[in-house]
Scaffold this motif. Structure first.
Motif, short mmCIF file in Angstrom:
data_model
loop_
_atom_site.label_atom_id
_atom_site.label_comp_id
_atom_site.label_asym_id
_atom_site.label_seq_id
_atom_site.Cartn_x
_atom_site.Cartn_y
_atom_site.Cartn_z
N TYR A 137 0.86 -1.19 0.00
CA TYR A 137 0.00 0.00 0.00
C TYR A 137 0.89 1.23 0.00
O TYR A 137 1.95 1.26 0.61
CB TYR A 137 -0.88 -0.02 1.26
N PHE A 139 1.37 4.22 1.52
CA PHE A 139 0.98 4.96 2.71
C PHE A 139 1.33 6.44 2.60
O PHE A 139 2.35 6.82 2.02
CB PHE A 139 1.66 4.38 3.95
N GLN A 143 -2.43 8.72 7.79
CA GLN A 143 -3.35 7.60 7.66
C GLN A 143 -3.27 6.70 8.89
O GLN A 143 -2.35 6.80 9.70
CB GLN A 143 -3.04 6.81 6.39
N THR A 206 -11.40 6.58 15.48
CA THR A 206 -11.19 7.24 14.18
C THR A 206 -12.35 8.17 13.81
O THR A 206 -12.53 8.51 12.64
CB THR A 206 -11.00 6.20 13.06
N GLN A 209 -14.78 6.93 11.10
CA GLN A 209 -14.32 6.70 9.72
C GLN A 209 -13.80 5.29 9.48
O GLN A 209 -13.96 4.74 8.39
CB GLN A 209 -13.20 7.70 9.39
N ASP A 212 -7.47 2.95 7.27
CA ASP A 212 -7.17 2.78 5.85
C ASP A 212 -6.78 1.34 5.53
O ASP A 212 -7.13 0.81 4.47
CB ASP A 212 -6.02 3.71 5.45
N LEU A 230 -12.65 -1.11 8.65
CA LEU A 230 -12.09 -0.36 7.52
C LEU A 230 -12.98 0.79 7.09
O LEU A 230 -14.21 0.71 7.14
CB LEU A 230 -11.89 -1.30 6.33
N LYS A 231 -12.35 1.84 6.63
CA LYS A 231 -13.10 2.92 6.01
C LYS A 231 -13.50 2.51 4.60
O LYS A 231 -13.03 1.48 4.07
CB LYS A 231 -12.27 4.20 5.98
N GLY A 234 -11.19 0.75 1.93
CA GLY A 234 -10.01 0.37 2.69
C GLY A 234 -9.49 -1.00 2.26
O GLY A 234 -10.14 -1.75 1.53
#
Length: 326
Positions: A137, A139, A143, A206, A209, A212, A230-231, A234
């Motif tokens: 990922y 990043f 995040q 979070t 949310q 990520d 997960l958002k 995600g």
């Protein structure tokens, strides 16, 4: 006489046998390695219990560090006297041994400032952490990630690396002692998965949310909670199945929970290319040598205590990395 741990049938820790082993001369592409320290990894239990089926009888373990004693024909990546470590899969199985023949291709030259015990404790975990943080990922600072088993060997490295990248780290642990260790290595928030609703707590932390990315090494018992943490859009990274294999599910659930992404990566596919493996190794060794990432070896065993080591590992009694000292 050299010694090794082998097993003749799949099963619990009791199937492991500590026995005499004859070690011959290296054949083409092989080296004779005198081992100094051997890594104990959760993946070892998958070979032992049959989750990863292999022909039996077989040796145990896939990671160690030592000194090259002899080289076979065609070996040009290492020489006698080199300090090396290795990790892999089938091609390195048999690491629980005092000396052994091993393919030269997986060997990694150790920098002088990396000790054998450190190398045995982090070659697999370090390379795993490296590909998780640098290949899975892209990043960006700010995040957030959810990191299961945050006090484990990979967890402690990932948590430290995540902080280097400016991420917020929510770690799950089972005990107060593990929470203390996880916090000391970079976890911003702790969730006790045995007594808290992980997804609910993650949403609270979070602002509703979600995170990520989730790194889930537990598997069956945490899978749905991880998805719910997960958002929208995600990424769920399944990196292990300590609680058992994940049940079959309808992929539509990923859409219903926010167009989520799911991957089940394997280290072998991220170190198959020698250049990529060298780059990942150089990065993780560099962080360790500079003190940016610390390797915690909290359990040391003798090879003859392999049965107890596996029992401790599966009972989640271990914190950080564990090794066998030869």
């Amino acid at each position: 006489m050299e010694k090794a741990v082998r097993f003749y049938e799949a099963g619990g820790p009791e199937v492991l046998r500590y026995e005499d082993a004859e070690v011959g001369e290296p054949g083409p592409g092989q080296v004779l390695l005198r081992q100094v320290a051997v890594g104990l990894n959760y993946a070892d239990t998958y070979f032992r219990n049959g989750t990863y089926p292999i022909p039996l009888p077989a040796g145990m373990g896939v990671e160690a560090a030592g000194v090259v004693q002899a080289v076979g024909q065609g070996v040009n990546n290492v020489k006698v006297g080199d300090r090396v470590s290795y990790t892999g899969f089938i091609n390195t199985l048999g690491a629980y041994a005092t000396s052994r023949l091993v393919d030269a291709a997986p060997l990694i030259q150790l920098p002088e400032d990396i000790a054998f015990e450190t190398a045995a404790a982090m070659t697999m975990r370090g390379l795993t952490s490296a590909y998780l943080m640098r290949r899975i990922y892209d990043f960006r600072p700010g995040q957030a990630i959810l990191l299961h088993a945050a006090a484990g060997g990979v967890g402690l490295i990932v948590a430290q690396w995540a902080k280097l990248l400016g991420l917020t780290v929510i770690g799950t642990v089972s005990t107060e002692a593990k929470a203390e260790v996880a916090r000391a290595h970079g976890c911003d928030h702790i969730v006790y998965y045995g007594r808290e609703d992980v997804a609910k707590r993650v949403r609270e932390l979070t602002g509703g949310q979600g995170v990520d990315v989730v790194f889930d090494s537990v598997g069956k018992s945490t899978f749905m909670g991880s998805l719910d943490s997960l958002k929208r859009r995600g990424l769920m990274v399944c990196v292990g199945t300590a609680s058992g294999t994940i049940d079959a599910f309808d992929p539509q659930i990923l859409a219903r929970k926010g167009s989520l992404y799911l991957t089940r990566p394997a280290l072998a596919d991220y170190i198959a290319d020698p250049a990529e493996k060298a780059a990942l190794a150089a990065e993780v060794f560099g962080h360790i040598a500079a003190g940016r990432i610390r390797i915690e070896i909290n359990q040391r065993y003798a090879l003859q205590d392999a049965v107890q080591a596996h029992r401790d590992l599966e009972a989640r009694k271990t914190i950080g990395s564990s090794i066998f000292v030869i």
